[in-house]
Design a protein around this motif. Structure first.
Motif, mmCIF file in Angstrom:
data_model
loop_
_atom_site.group_PDB
_atom_site.id
_atom_site.type_symbol
_atom_site.label_atom_id
_atom_site.label_comp_id
_atom_site.label_asym_id
_atom_site.label_seq_id
_atom_site.Cartn_x
_atom_site.Cartn_y
_atom_site.Cartn_z
ATOM 1 N N LYS A 19 -5.857 5.413 -36.037
ATOM 2 C CA LYS A 19 -4.666 5.567 -35.266
ATOM 3 C C LYS A 19 -4.441 6.953 -34.667
ATOM 4 O O LYS A 19 -4.552 7.787 -35.371
ATOM 5 N N TYR A 50 -0.656 6.196 -30.869
ATOM 6 C CA TYR A 50 0.851 6.177 -31.293
ATOM 7 C C TYR A 50 1.679 7.533 -30.499
ATOM 8 O O TYR A 50 1.020 8.422 -30.069
ATOM 9 N N ALA A 88 1.609 2.095 -30.871
ATOM 10 C CA ALA A 88 2.450 2.020 -32.189
ATOM 11 C C ALA A 88 3.611 3.075 -31.754
ATOM 12 O O ALA A 88 3.473 4.359 -31.540
ATOM 13 N N THR A 90 6.766 5.317 -32.313
ATOM 14 C CA THR A 90 7.193 6.023 -33.522
ATOM 15 C C THR A 90 8.707 6.199 -33.773
ATOM 16 O O THR A 90 9.243 7.412 -33.465
ATOM 17 N N THR A 92 10.712 6.168 -35.805
ATOM 18 C CA THR A 92 10.784 6.580 -37.593
ATOM 19 C C THR A 92 11.990 6.983 -38.077
ATOM 20 O O THR A 92 11.874 7.486 -39.251
ATOM 21 N N TYR A 120 2.486 -2.243 -32.544
ATOM 22 C CA TYR A 120 3.307 -1.951 -33.606
ATOM 23 C C TYR A 120 4.772 -1.007 -33.435
ATOM 24 O O TYR A 120 4.724 -0.486 -32.284
ATOM 25 N N ILE A 122 6.663 1.697 -35.866
ATOM 26 C CA ILE A 122 6.462 2.492 -37.033
ATOM 27 C C ILE A 122 7.936 2.915 -37.702
ATOM 28 O O ILE A 122 8.595 3.603 -36.669
ATOM 29 N N GLU A 142 5.087 -1.286 -39.322
ATOM 30 C CA GLU A 142 4.313 -0.275 -40.158
ATOM 31 C C GLU A 142 5.408 0.591 -40.803
ATOM 32 O O GLU A 142 6.374 1.196 -40.031
ATOM 33 N N SER A 144 6.889 3.875 -42.123
ATOM 34 C CA SER A 144 6.467 5.136 -41.829
ATOM 35 C C SER A 144 6.520 6.223 -43.187
ATOM 36 O O SER A 144 7.396 5.696 -44.125
ATOM 37 N N MET A 173 2.289 3.547 -44.184
ATOM 38 C CA MET A 173 1.957 4.789 -44.342
ATOM 39 C C MET A 173 2.126 5.467 -45.692
ATOM 40 O O MET A 173 3.321 5.549 -46.323
ATOM 41 N N ASP A 195 -2.243 2.911 -44.778
ATOM 42 C CA ASP A 195 -2.611 3.925 -43.824
ATOM 43 C C ASP A 195 -2.570 5.407 -44.368
ATOM 44 O O ASP A 195 -1.637 5.885 -45.038
ATOM 45 N N LYS A 264 -5.026 7.803 -40.028
ATOM 46 C CA LYS A 264 -3.969 8.317 -38.935
ATOM 47 C C LYS A 264 -4.421 9.687 -38.861
ATOM 48 O O LYS A 264 -4.370 10.553 -39.639
#
Length: 298
Positions: A19, A50, A88, A90, A92, A120, A122, A142, A144, A173, A195, A264
């Motif tokens: 990623k 991402y 993906a 972010t 987060t 995705y 995150i 996913e 974070s 992650m 990840d 990542k």
């Protein structure tokens, strides 16, 4: 084109899912690389890109693009997806509230991305997890690294914590400190969902990690230089730099044998040459990337 100028992998990298931080930042350079690989039938080991455009769900590094253009976002997302690369977002931020869920930019990006089933978000907020699952069931999720950062400020989470997250998320992650702890990683059962961040730019077990993210969130709406936030601008210079969170290629090879396949590369908002350097460090033979891609930089 000469065969020796085509991108070639570092040994074993074709087995992995990388990623990389190019979404809404270094898209042109990534599209050049993807086009070269597609033209010559090279299966690129990058599964996701991402990043984000400024919105109230973003956290970590501030979004480079501050003004939202829906057609631009659609063009970028669709072009990656056409190459078989997932995006993906972010999203987060940990402390998301109900009144933030109607963020127009974030929802529009999710609506576009949900037209495929391999994109995705995150996330770290449980509220946002429930919202995305209800409104955009096609979007994969996913967990974070901000989730354990806020929930275990003393770095005390056990390997079982990540296995529990793996039951709830499509990917998880892990904090960089545990990504370099071989014995810790051996204890995680659901390795295929983990990840691992290769090149975190913060110090090992930084005691100010939450302060970095909180400051970034506070300044998200301010027009300040992107390089004045996060680790190097607060107090990390007072922390020992003897141990870092960088993983070597030899160590990554050991993790591959354990069953870890998702990695990542950090670097949101870096310049194109820095991105190429990272790709040439962890995925491709450096000379192969530079020899061709540098010649077609816009």
């Amino acid at each position: 084109m000469k065969k020796d100028r085509l991108p070639t992998y570092i040994k074993n990298r074709e087995k992995l899912n990388f990623k990389v931080p190019s979404l809404f930042n270094n898209d042109s350079i990534m599209f050049n690389l993807l086009s070269v690989c597609d033209l010559y039938g090279i299966k690129i080991p990058i599964s996701q890109v991402y990043g984000s455009i400024k919105n109230s769900w973003n956290s970590g590094r501030m979004s480079k693009i501050r003004e939202f253009d829906e057609q631009y976002a659609r063009d970028i997302i669709k072009k990656y997806n056409k190459f078989g690369i997932g995006v993906a977002f972010t999203f987060t931020k940990y402390n998301i509230t109900e009144d933030m869920l109607d963020d127009k930019v974030a929802n529009t990006m999710l609506k576009i991305a949900s037209e495929e089933d391999f994109n995705y978000a995150i996330v770290s907020s449980d509220l946002l997890v429930d919202y995305i699952r209800a409104e955009y069931p096609n979007i994969k999720l996913e967990s974070s690294l901000l989730k354990p950062t806020y929930e275990y400020k003393d770095y005390s989470e056990k390997p079982s914590y990540y296995d529990e997250l793996a039951k709830k998320f499509d990917k998880v992650m892990i904090r960089p400190e545990f990504g370099q702890d071989y014995k810790y990683l051996k204890q995680i059962k659901n390795k295929a969902k983990i990840d691992i961040l290769i090149n975190s730019n913060c110090v090992y077990k930084c005691p100010y990690s939450i302060a970095h993210y909180d400051r970034a969130n506070m300044l998200e709406n301010e027009e300040i230089p992107l390089n004045t936030i996060m680790c190097n601008s607060i107090v990390c210079d007072k922390v020992s730099l003897q141990q870092n969170n960088l993983l070597s290629n030899d160590y990554i090879d050991k993790l591959i044998k354990l069953g870890y396949i998702n990695y990542k590369i950090a670097g949101r908002n870096i310049n194109p040459l820095s991105l190429l350097y990272l790709l040439g460090t962890y995925i491709f033979d450096g000379s192969g990337v530079y020899a061709h891609i540098l010649n077609v930089l816009p």
